[in-house]
Enzyme design. Structure first.
Site, short mmCIF file in Angstrom:
data_model
loop_
_atom_site.label_atom_id
_atom_site.label_comp_id
_atom_site.label_asym_id
_atom_site.label_seq_id
_atom_site.Cartn_x
_atom_site.Cartn_y
_atom_site.Cartn_z
N SER A 208 43.09 21.81 17.28
CA SER A 208 42.14 21.95 15.45
C SER A 208 42.82 23.36 15.35
O SER A 208 43.72 24.03 15.76
CB SER A 208 40.61 22.04 16.03
OG SER A 208 40.25 22.58 14.36
N ASN A 209 42.67 23.40 14.68
CA ASN A 209 42.35 25.19 13.70
C ASN A 209 40.94 25.38 13.64
O ASN A 209 39.94 24.75 13.02
CB ASN A 209 43.19 25.24 12.80
CG ASN A 209 42.74 23.63 11.71
OD1 ASN A 209 41.96 24.49 11.53
ND2 ASN A 209 43.58 22.59 11.78
N PRO A 210 40.59 26.96 12.99
CA PRO A 210 39.75 27.50 12.41
C PRO A 210 39.35 27.29 10.92
O PRO A 210 38.05 28.12 10.58
CB PRO A 210 39.97 28.76 12.47
CG PRO A 210 41.40 28.93 12.53
CD PRO A 210 42.01 28.02 12.87
N SER A 211 39.89 25.10 10.49
CA SER A 211 39.22 25.65 8.63
C SER A 211 37.52 25.23 8.64
O SER A 211 37.11 24.91 9.65
CB SER A 211 40.01 24.44 8.45
OG SER A 211 39.24 23.66 7.05
N ALA A 275 43.06 20.67 6.11
CA ALA A 275 43.60 21.58 7.39
C ALA A 275 43.78 20.52 8.26
O ALA A 275 43.48 21.00 9.23
CB ALA A 275 43.28 23.06 8.03
#
Ligand code: C5P
Length: 408
Positions: A208-211, A275
């Site tokens: 995942s990512n920090p969005s 994102a």
């Protein structure tokens, strides 16, 4: 001044100018708006809650600890329905408590929960107004995105002459109207994606990512405020559903793509703020992977490019919506954004410099460049709500050429 289809929540402070707030309340109702009122205990000493109840046609919140008033979490309900929160009069004490983030009455607690634009009309004696404490409190509130109207100069209730007089009700109503802005998306359907996606490695791990989803949620809220029917497809985020917006919650890019495909017909505007993970583990394990001594190799495959897919489906069609994409880049921001305009058939790309101070993931603020074909990039900086309005200003300008004849 029209307040049609708008809900204004009025937080009344304990000052003599509270009597003028009654006229402001009347202007909102006269303009066709829904009005809800919360009063500090001190405010009720200046004007009876019954007055505001009669004007608004709804019960007035005065006591945070009254079981009847708080039966359905009155202060939180107000924050949920508000399109605009107006504090009038903003007394020195109330400004201090708002600045400190206190929640000691129904006005300050409602204020804490508000996600809509906020406007304060300060009112106090000139010398109090000029005090360093009041000015500092107000500048902090401004930095947090509060709008301020007044105060004006003139004869004050205590006989002093100078600055500190609450702005006139008509002036506050006009400021409220400006902040609420146009309903230029009335009759339009807007689809927004937001947040990250999670691509499972195994049942307990994911890529995942920090969005945080805040930018997309701000766009959805702003589009709703401007009168659109809004569908928000979001990955896993810790944000409450905006009032009046249909929210579809998904986990993976695949699910997001499917949800978008279901909603995309007959939209006027697509804002892809999500994102989306570009890669997903090719073969997610059905059971939790055990760790071993050596290295592990994760084979990744591409996820569907949702924005490109929408661009492709509508390419050349007369019912093509305006397409807005985002570009988070660490270098060559504008060139990359221009390339994305072409590649994903976007009308507008919101370019975000990753790592720049005051921009990007997390946080309440953002600084972006709006990139369109054949035009110089436009810089927009401010709270994510303000940036969302800036994005929609441009999208609305593009609507008539792409989706003509649908103006409300
Ligand atoms: O290619 P890149 O990921 O930089 O493009 C970003 C833009 O494309 C964003 O608007 C994002 O929401 C969208 N996107 C998408 N599906 C993907 C990847 C990106 O809709 N799989």
């Amino acid at each position: 001044m029209s307040f049609r289809d708008r809900t204004v929540v009025l937080g009344v402070g304990g000052g003599i100018a509270a009597y003028k707030t009654c006229e402001l309340a009347r202007l909102v109702v006269k303009g066709g708006g829904q009005l809800r009122v919360a009063m500090t205990p001190a405010a009720t000493r200046f004007v009876g809650p019954l007055t505001f109840q009669a004007i608004s046609g709804a019960p007035v919140l005065t006591d945070l600890l009254d079981p009847a008033q708080e039966k359905s979490y009155g202060h939180l309900l107000m924050a949920r329905v508000a399109d605009l929160f107006v504090v009038a009069p903003g007394t020195a004490d109330l400004l201090a408590r708002l600045r400190a983030g206190m929640g000691d009455d129904c006005v300050t607690t409602a204020a804490l929960a508000m996600t809509c634009p906020r406007l304060v009309a300060p009112a106090m004696n000139t010398r109090m107004w000029e005090s360093a404490a009041v000015q500092e409190n107000l500048s902090v509130l401004r930095a947090r995105g509060w709008h301020v109207v007044g105060p004006g100069a003139g004869q004050l209730a205590d006989g002093d002459v100078g600055e500190g007089r609450m702005a006139e009700p008509e002036e506050i109503a006009a400021a409220a109207g400006r902040i609420l802005g146009p309903r230029d998306l009335a009759g339009r359907k807007v689809l927004v994606t937001a947040g990250p996606t999670r691509e499972p490695i195994d049942p307990v791990r994911f890529v995942s990512n920090p969005s945080t989803g805040r930018m997309g949620f701000a766009v959805a809220r702003a589009a709703r405020r401007r009168g659109a029917e809004v569908v928000l497809v979001t990955g896993p985020v810790e944000l409450a559903s905006p009032e009046g917006v249909r929210v579809v919650r998904v986990e993976t890019a695949e699910q997001m793509a499917r949800a978008v495909a279901e909603e995309v017909s007959s939209i006027d505007l697509f804002v892809a703020a999500a994102a989306v993970s570009d890669y997903r583990p090719r073969n997610p394990a059905p059971r939790k992977l055990k760790k071993s001594e050596g290295d592990e190799t994760l084979v990744l495959g591409r996820t569907p490019d949702i924005l490109a897919m929408v661009g492709e489906v509508f390419d050349g069609r007369p019912d093509a919506p305006v397409l807005v994409g985002f570009a988070a880049e660490t270098e060559d921001l504008i060139e990359n954004a221009r390339a994305k305009l072409e590649r994903k058939r976007c009308d507008l790309v919101v370019a975000n410099r990753v790592g720049a101070p005051g921009a990007g993931f997390g946080g309440d603020r953002n600084a972006v460049s709006l990139v369109e074909k054949g035009a110089e990039p436009r810089e927009v900086e401010g709270t994510k709500d303000q940036v969302a309005e800036g994005i929609l200003d441009r999208a609305v300008a593009l609507l008539p050429t792409k989706r003509p004849g649908r103006e409300a």
